[in-house]
Design a protein around this motif. Sequence first.
Motif, PDB file in Angstrom:
ATOM      1  N   SER A   3      76.939  58.573  32.904  1.00 41.36           N
ATOM      2  CA  SER A   3      77.859  58.984  31.853  1.00 41.36           C
ATOM      3  C   SER A   3      77.488  60.360  31.334  1.00 41.36           C
ATOM      4  CB  SER A   3      77.823  57.979  30.707  1.00 41.36           C
ATOM      5  OG  SER A   3      76.590  58.074  30.024  1.00 41.36           O
ATOM      6  N   VAL A  12      76.873  60.948  28.333  1.00 40.91           N
ATOM      7  CA  VAL A  12      75.800  60.769  27.352  1.00 40.91           C
ATOM      8  C   VAL A  12      74.444  60.923  28.035  1.00 40.91           C
ATOM      9  CG1 VAL A  12      74.724  59.118  25.777  1.00 40.91           C
ATOM     10  CG2 VAL A  12      77.205  59.302  25.876  1.00 40.91           C
ATOM     11  N   GLU A  13      74.300  60.349  29.219  1.00 44.38           N
ATOM     12  CA  GLU A  13      73.045  60.480  29.962  1.00 44.38           C
ATOM     13  C   GLU A  13      72.783  61.927  30.361  1.00 44.38           C
ATOM     14  OE1 GLU A  13      72.649  57.834  33.248  1.00 44.38           O
ATOM     15  OE2 GLU A  13      73.201  56.088  32.047  1.00 44.38           O
ATOM     16  N   LYS A  58      73.874  64.666  28.807  1.00 45.72           N
ATOM     17  CA  LYS A  58      73.516  65.420  27.605  1.00 45.72           C
ATOM     18  C   LYS A  58      72.101  65.095  27.151  1.00 45.72           C
ATOM     19  CE  LYS A  58      78.078  66.364  25.895  1.00 45.72           C
ATOM     20  NZ  LYS A  58      78.828  66.660  24.709  1.00 45.72           N
ATOM     21  N   THR A  59      71.713  63.839  27.251  1.00 49.33           N
ATOM     22  CA  THR A  59      70.349  63.444  26.888  1.00 49.33           C
ATOM     23  C   THR A  59      69.342  64.101  27.815  1.00 49.33           C
ATOM     24  OG1 THR A  59      71.156  61.334  26.052  1.00 49.33           O
ATOM     25  CG2 THR A  59      68.810  61.477  26.553  1.00 49.33           C
TER      26      THR A  59
END
Length: 149
Positions: free
Chosen positions: A23, A25-26, A28-29
């Motif tokens: 995703s 989110v992963e 960006k993390t």
Amino acid sequence: MTYPLVTRTDRAPQPAGKTAYASTVEIKTEIRDFLTSRRARITPEDVGIASYGQRRVPGLRRQEVATLAGLSIEYYNRLERGNLGGASETVLDALADALRLDDAERAHLFDLARASQPASRKARRATTSNVAADRPVDARLDDKRGSVR
């Protein structure tokens, strides 16, 4: 009836899609963790910056990295939050130089930037070169030489 908590399944691992990340989110993390860890390992003395007072976190401050890379502080903050998608190669090179990345780390930074590109933007780039070919032509050929009438 309650079911026991299953910590492991016997399923085979599923192949990832086109990216190695599940995703955004992963992604960006991963970008945030990568940039902050590289920023933390460089001291102000390493780059010739005078250190004033106590620092809450090790390494360079965001504004110092932005200055070294020739970026605005706001833009660097956006990049460190994981928004590498629109960054040009020039910006990524300047950032890699400021963070003193080796070849493997530099390649990883560019991979992260590619992975953070929105899917619609990738598709749009692939199709924009064929726009003229899809439009109807309003002319008729007159002879074998291709004269238009």
